[in-house]
Design an enzyme around this catalytic site. Structure first.
Site, PDB file in Angstrom:
ATOM      1  N   GLU A  64       0.864  -1.196   0.000  1.00  0.00           N
ATOM      2  CA  GLU A  64       0.000   0.000   0.000  1.00  0.00           C
ATOM      3  C   GLU A  64       0.891   1.234   0.000  1.00  0.00           C
ATOM      4  OE1 GLU A  64      -2.405   0.820   3.484  1.00  0.00           O
ATOM      5  OE2 GLU A  64      -3.671   2.215   2.384  1.00  0.00           O
ATOM      6  N   GLU A  86       4.768   4.699   3.916  1.00  0.00           N
ATOM      7  CA  GLU A  86       4.268   6.039   4.250  1.00  0.00           C
ATOM      8  C   GLU A  86       5.461   6.986   4.400  1.00  0.00           C
ATOM      9  OE1 GLU A  86       1.323   7.793   4.584  1.00  0.00           O
ATOM     10  OE2 GLU A  86       2.670   9.404   5.179  1.00  0.00           O
ATOM     11  N   ASP A 116      -3.113  11.379  -2.464  1.00  0.00           N
ATOM     12  CA  ASP A 116      -3.265  12.811  -2.748  1.00  0.00           C
ATOM     13  C   ASP A 116      -3.557  12.994  -4.240  1.00  0.00           C
ATOM     14  OD1 ASP A 116      -2.686  13.338  -0.077  1.00  0.00           O
ATOM     15  OD2 ASP A 116      -0.530  13.383  -0.451  1.00  0.00           O
ATOM     16  N   LYS A 164      -3.596  20.235  -9.445  1.00  0.00           N
ATOM     17  CA  LYS A 164      -2.990  21.210 -10.374  1.00  0.00           C
ATOM     18  C   LYS A 164      -2.145  20.493 -11.417  1.00  0.00           C
ATOM     19  CE  LYS A 164      -2.695  24.997  -7.107  1.00  0.00           C
ATOM     20  NZ  LYS A 164      -1.868  25.518  -6.048  1.00  0.00           N
ATOM     21  N   ASP A 200     -12.133   9.286  -3.222  1.00  0.00           N
ATOM     22  CA  ASP A 200     -13.383  10.056  -3.220  1.00  0.00           C
ATOM     23  C   ASP A 200     -13.302  11.160  -4.275  1.00  0.00           C
ATOM     24  OD1 ASP A 200     -11.312  11.350  -1.706  1.00  0.00           O
ATOM     25  OD2 ASP A 200     -12.801  12.879  -1.256  1.00  0.00           O
ATOM     26  N   THR A 256     -10.276   2.317   4.828  1.00  0.00           N
ATOM     27  CA  THR A 256      -9.094   3.053   5.292  1.00  0.00           C
ATOM     28  C   THR A 256      -9.572   4.146   6.262  1.00  0.00           C
ATOM     29  OG1 THR A 256      -9.068   4.891   3.718  1.00  0.00           O
ATOM     30  CG2 THR A 256      -8.206   2.789   2.927  1.00  0.00           C
ATOM     31  N   GLU A 267     -11.381   6.804   4.328  1.00  0.00           N
ATOM     32  CA  GLU A 267     -12.634   6.245   3.816  1.00  0.00           C
ATOM     33  C   GLU A 267     -13.727   6.243   4.887  1.00  0.00           C
ATOM     34  OE1 GLU A 267     -11.954   2.429   2.117  1.00  0.00           O
ATOM     35  OE2 GLU A 267     -14.006   2.188   1.395  1.00  0.00           O
TER      36      GLU A 267
END
Ligand SMILES: C[S@@+](CC[C@H](N)C(=O)[O-])C[C@H]1O[C@@H](n2cnc3c(N)ncnc32)[C@H](O)[C@@H]1O
Length: 212
Positions: free
Chosen positions: A43, A68, A116, A120, A152, A190, A193
């Site tokens: 992940e 991460e 993320d 832009k 989302d 998550t 989520e």
């Protein structure tokens, strides 16, 4: 996105037995580290880790690695692991751009969960489904390519459908409303989520693969 800074996060992360502190040493040796030949799922941007920890509990025959970049986020995952015994879980505190330095061709599935969206145009290269990332993934997939994405963000979802299909991925499943889909796609939520679900936001989902 701004995240709270946790005091001594770097030390807490370093001392956690689930965290692999020198991941470069394990390139092409991750199965040895797990001491089995089970598939490995990765992940990218696991945040506070709820998803990867629940996945590791639910699927003991799959090895999971949560990656991460922000140590203060990873601390939240570390704190959830104190009383758990999950030999099929490892965590790495590093930038996803370095995955090809950490893994050889040993990854079976990549999860991109609420990453993320970088809306832009100037930031397009930072999106985890930009062609440059897809090329990186090619270097670490064991044989077949397999990506599962949840978001989302409609714009990022549309962008990802486009980049993946241009890159010859086939969509095995697509949902425009994961939580109310009649197809009942098995799902573990998550952290982001859970929040979006409570707010009643639609969650977009895709399961894409390329079989070599
Ligand atoms: C919006 S959060 C989602 C967290 C988690 N996947 C979830 O759904 O709850 C995005 C996460 O990706 C991480 N991230 C962003 N860019 C990254 C990179 N280049 N490498 C690793 N992690 C990254 C961020 O620090 C953040 O924790």
């Amino acid at each position: 996105m701004e995240y709270n800074v946790v005091k001594n996060a770097d030390k807490i992360v370093k001392n956690c037995p689930y965290v692999v502190n020198e991941p470069f040493k394990y390139k092409n040796k991750w199965h040895d580290l797990f001491q089995n030949q089970n598939p490995i799922a990765l992940e990218l941007g696991m945040g506070r880790g709820d998803f990867i920890i629940e996945m590791a509990k639910t699927y003991p025959k799959i090895n999971f690695i949560g990656l991460e970049i922000i140590d203060s986020q990873m601390v939240m995952a570390v704190n959830k692991l104190h009383n758990l015994k999950l030999p099929n879980l490892k965590l790495i505190n590093i930038d996803a751009q370095l995955i090809d330095k950490i893994f050889g061709k040993e990854i079976d599935t990549i999860y991109l969960t609420f990453c993320d969206p970088w809306p832009k145009k100037i930031d397009e290269r930072k999106r985890f489904t930009h062609e440059n990332y897809l090329k990186l993934y090619d270097k670490i997939f064991r044989k077949n390519k397999h990506i599962i994405l949840k978001t989302d963000n409609k714009g990022f979802f549309a962008y990802s459908l486009e980049t993946l299909s241009k890159y010859w991925y086939i969509f095995d499943k697509v949902s425009l409303d994961l939580h109310h889909d009649e197809a009942k796609i098995p799902n573990i939520m998550t952290n982001f989520e859970k929040k979006y679900y409570e707010e009643g936001r639609m969650i977009y989902y895709l399961d894409a693969s390329f079989k070599n």
